[in-house]
Enzyme design. Structure first.
Site, PDB file in Angstrom:
ATOM      1  CG  ASN A 416      -1.732   1.310   1.288  1.00  0.00           C
ATOM      2  OD1 ASN A 416      -2.684   1.473   0.547  1.00  0.00           O
ATOM      3  ND2 ASN A 416      -1.337   2.246   2.155  1.00  0.00           N
ATOM      4  CD  GLU A 417      -1.311   5.584   0.254  1.00  0.00           C
ATOM      5  OE1 GLU A 417      -2.396   6.030  -0.125  1.00  0.00           O
ATOM      6  OE2 GLU A 417      -0.707   6.014   1.267  1.00  0.00           O
ATOM      7  CG  ASN A 418       5.221   0.761   1.001  1.00  0.00           C
ATOM      8  OD1 ASN A 418       4.635   1.629   1.657  1.00  0.00           O
ATOM      9  ND2 ASN A 418       5.437  -0.445   1.475  1.00  0.00           N
ATOM     10  N   GLY A 421       5.266   6.305  -2.529  1.00  0.00           N
ATOM     11  CA  GLY A 421       6.128   7.020  -1.601  1.00  0.00           C
ATOM     12  C   GLY A 421       7.522   7.217  -2.153  1.00  0.00           C
ATOM     13  CB  SER A 462      -2.859  -0.369  -4.076  1.00  0.00           C
ATOM     14  OG  SER A 462      -4.020   0.417  -4.223  1.00  0.00           O
TER      15      SER A 462
END
Length: 806
Positions: A416-418, A421, A462
């Site tokens: 999730n979002e790494n 990031g 994601s």
């Protein structure tokens, strides 16, 4: 000799071994519950206050900073088995296991099952078992010295260990660092051999079902057989691999598209006529692929099930309680049913939580709820050195094999979002070349899925666009998160793009009133009183709530209006975003709102609050995710009415569009006698300009009707609308075990809500956000333990509508 099992969940005690801030005067030992956590044991012993109430989260912070020991004695009788294993379903997290003074091993992962061979360490009669847990904070300090700092969006060392990340706090969750035996403990006796990892690959070949069984055997494997039975078919083959063909099985479908027939798959390990071990699960037959074939518009992201492209009406799922063992099978069933009742067809199990217990996936199988499963990485950079990669591989193998029998599971997602990031959150400079997890997402995890569960798709993250050469949050490719809306800009900006698939977007609001006053006891109660403020975990969350009202609703002047306006705005924002995305069905093939549920009472993005009560957003989701959606959308210089059909039969009929004043006067009207939306498609009809063009934006609206579906469109926002003073009559009558509440509109009433939980915390209502034209009526059904009266129901703050916000 067949395998035997002795359950060791009872008779445990708990003792504190000390740590920073440990409360003096704790008893030497207290009763412990397994499965359980230290926090719930201390609560049961009345040694800590409820951390969900007021500021008590701070008062119990010491619990997570202490070391703890769980102990029990049990009797064991030697039954002659060659092997005895001590099996822990889940240890949270850094544990040392000692049996009769012998250290069996140490653990460092709450997401794995642990098995210890103990035959040589058991005694006939009484045995002593101790499990000592080191504080995750203490271990985190040691790990921080081993690994150079890695970016992490939230405080705590979750990215350095394999523990539920949101234990350390999130923008909707408290910092309650748990420890304990969070799943059950058993003693398993067996001889000759036992079944290890069982991997059923369940596919369709034409009209027939195919089951391929890869069975790992532990122990002596020669001359052993597998007997596999499913749907009346049975084969017996040498142990290792077995195949069955099931002629024309009934297909398993997602909710809304068909039924969910499940078949018992039974496996027996045989030595001659002796059954050594058994394994059984319920399975379903369906085909599955994720269509990401590039097209003229980019990279689609479409789930194709049984050769049907399925539009995903989804919600993100977080742990349903901070103390995981409190989430019973019954609670899972209720929550998944609430999702299904809101016309949700997919839950995304988010990567900052857990791989849920078997009961969750079994219930999703039964109810036709699709599951998108994240691997457990969220909003942080994860080292790829030291002991972590081996732990991650063991954890992934364990859970891939455990979950692969479930037909509801349709995607493995890397994180999730790494990846986002690394691209956008300043990680590259902070990392200075150090690892951050990319090797897990692009190498290790896809290799493991391909090896262990090749029938399911894997996606690296994601959001992710399918390539590191394309920005991960490019709406034209793959799956997208929309968080500038809410964080920075108004919800009208959901219309700025058409994502191929939106796997996260959301808008915040407080919990229901009953939950708020049950968990916060401030006097006076205000948006910024200490308890309410403490239950707002988002950075400047209250400021964002007020900023989100600007341009839409007036700023509230009291607590009642603040509560109603922010909940109404949440429902409006999400409705706006989903209607926009669904109106572009085909280009966009899914919306997964953040989030379905909460883990405690809090201001958050959830539709169901931390005590299980439905917020107005839940009713909005039920409407906007309805399989037949009628919506009016701007198109070019004008407007169109769009019929979105997620049924397997076409939806057609006359559609009538009226432009009306708020007093009900019809200013323009047009009927198109046959608007037809084919099955699983959307049909668009331009509205004639003379109908769609207002004379007075502040006092007019468009209303479209088609069969039982109605769409409203307002030419400006509420702050500029000349909404009349609400005039209505309300009657109440008993209806069996419920109450029938009829509201008859004498003036235009926008977004009626009856907050019956203000009358009794257990009262429930069947509908909210109902808009009525003058002369129209609506019947609300209320379940209540107390008698209802019309005067109370028709008064603020129980009766609310947008007309009252000025």
């Amino acid at each position: 000799m067949a395998r035997n099992e002795q359950v060791l969940n009872s008779g445990w005690t708990l003792s504190c071994l000390g740590g920073p801030g440990a409360t003096p005067g704790l008893p030497g030992t207290i009763r412990a519950t397994v499965p359980g956590t230290v926090h719930t044991d201390l609560l049961a012993a009345r040694l800590i206050p409820d951390p969900y109430l007021d500021l008590n989260e701070i008062a119990v912070d010491w619990v997570g900073k202490c070391d703890w020991r769980f102990e029990k004695t049990f009797n064991w009788t030697d039954d002659g088995s060659e092997n005895v294993d001590l099996v822990f379903g889940g240890l949270d997290t850094f544990a040392t296991v000692v049996l009769n003074g012998v250290t069996l091993g140490e653990t460092a992962n709450m997401n794995r099952t642990y098995r210890f061979a103990v035959r040589d360490h058991l005694r006939a009669g009484e045995n002593h078992l101790a499990v000592t847990f080191e504080s995750a904070w203490t271990r985190g300090e040691a790990l921080d010295k081993i690994y150079e700092p890695r970016p992490n969006n939230y405080p705590g060392p979750a990215n350095l260990m394999r523990k539920m990340a949101c234990n350390f706090g999130w923008d909707w969750g408290p910092t309650l660092v748990t420890t304990g035996l969070w799943k059950g403990v058993t003693l398993q006796s067996w001889s000759t051999a036992r079944l290890g990892a069982i991997r059923p690959e369940i596919t369709l070949k034409g009209a027939d079902g195919h089951v391929g069984i890869d069975a790992e055997i532990e122990g002596e494997t020669s001359d052993l057989m597998l007997r596999v039975s499913v749907a009346g078919e049975t084969v017996t083959l040498p142990a290792g691999f077995a195949e069955l063909t099931i002629p024309s099985p009934q297909l398993w479908w997602p909710t809304g598209l068909g039924n969910q027939p499940l078949y018992d798959l039974a496996i027996e390990l045989l030595a001659g006529d002796t059954v050594l071990d058994t394994w059984q699960r319920k399975i379903g037959f369906r085909s599955l692929r994720l269509d990401t074939t590039p097209d003229d518009e980019g990279t689609p992201f479409t789930f194709v099930i049984n050769d049907v492209p399925v539009y995903i009406c989804g919600a993100n799922w977080i742990p349903d309680d901070c103390f995981l063992p409190r989430v019973t099978p019954e609670r899972y069933a209720a929550r998944i049913a609430e999702a299904k009742d809101a016309n949700i067809n997919m839950l995304r199990v988010w990567g900052g939580g857990i791989y849920e217990t078997d009961a969750f996936y079994e219930e999703c199988d039964r109810q036709g709820m699709l599951v998108w499963q994240d691997f457990l990485f969220a909003c942080a950079a994860y080292p790829e050195e030291g002991d972590l990669p081996a732990e991650i591989e063991a954890e992934a193998r364990d859970n891939i094999v455990r979950l692969m029998p479930h037909p509801s599971l349709v995607l493995w997602n890397g994180n999730n979002e790494n990846i986002w990031g690394w691209f956008d959150w300043g990680w590259q400079e902070a990392l200075d070349g150090r690892t951050w997890g990319l090797g897990y997402y692009l190498d290790l995890l896809p290799r493991l899925v391909a090896e262990l569960d090749p029938t399911r798709p894997y996606w690296a993250g994601s959001p992710y666009s399918g390539s590191m050469d394309i920005h991960p949050n490019d709406p034209a490719h793959g799956c997208t998160h929309l968080w500038d809306v809410w964080n920075e800009i108004g919800y009208e900006h959901y219309a700025d793009s058409v994502p191929r698939f939106c796997s996260e977007f959301g808008w915040q609001a407080p919990p229901t009133w009953a939950t708020l006053i049950q968990s916060v006891h401030d006097n006076p109660l205000t948006p910024t009183s200490p308890g309410v403020w403490h239950h707002q975990k988002a950075t400047i969350g209250n400021d964002k709530l007020l900023r989100g009202l600007k341009g839409h609703l007036p700023e509230p002047q009291n607590m009642d209006d603040w509560h109603f306006a922010t909940q109404l705005n949440q429902a409006r924002a999400i409705t706006f975003g989903i209607e926009h995305m669904r109106s572009h069905r085909g280009r966009n093939m899914g919306a997964i709102v953040w989030q379905l549920n909460d883990c405690w009472p809090v201001n958050s993005w959830a539709a169901i609050d931390g005590y299980g009560r439905l917020k107005p957003l839940w009713y909005a989701l039920r409407a906007v995710y309805h399989p037949h959606l009628l919506t009016i959308q701007p198109r070019g210089e004008g407007f169109s009415v769009i019929a979105v059909n997620e049924r397997t039969l076409f939806w057609r009929g006359p559609v009538t569009i009226k432009r009306l004043r708020f007093d009900g006067t019809v200013l323009a009207e047009w009927t198109h006698w046959r608007l037809c939306a084919d099955r699983l498609s959307a049909a668009e009809l331009p509205i004639p300009a003379d109908v769609a063009t207002p004379s007075d934006k502040s006092n007019e609206l468009l209303v479209a009707t088609m069969h039982d579906s109605t769409a409203f469109y307002y030419f400006t926002e509420d702050i500029d609308l000349a909404l009349p003073e609400p005039k209505f009559s309300l009657t109440v009558e008993r209806a069996d075990e419920s109450w029938k509440v009829t509201v008859a509109a004498e003036s235009f009433l926008k977004d009626i809500c009856l907050f019956v939980d203000r009358l009794h915390p257990d009262a429930e209502i069947d509908d909210m956000l109902v808009t009525l034209l003058p002369g129209q009526g609506h019947v609300f059904m209320v379940r209540s333990l107390i008698e209802l009266d019309a005067k109370t129901l028709s008064s603020v703050p129980v009766f609310r509508c947008a007309n009252q916000l000025r």
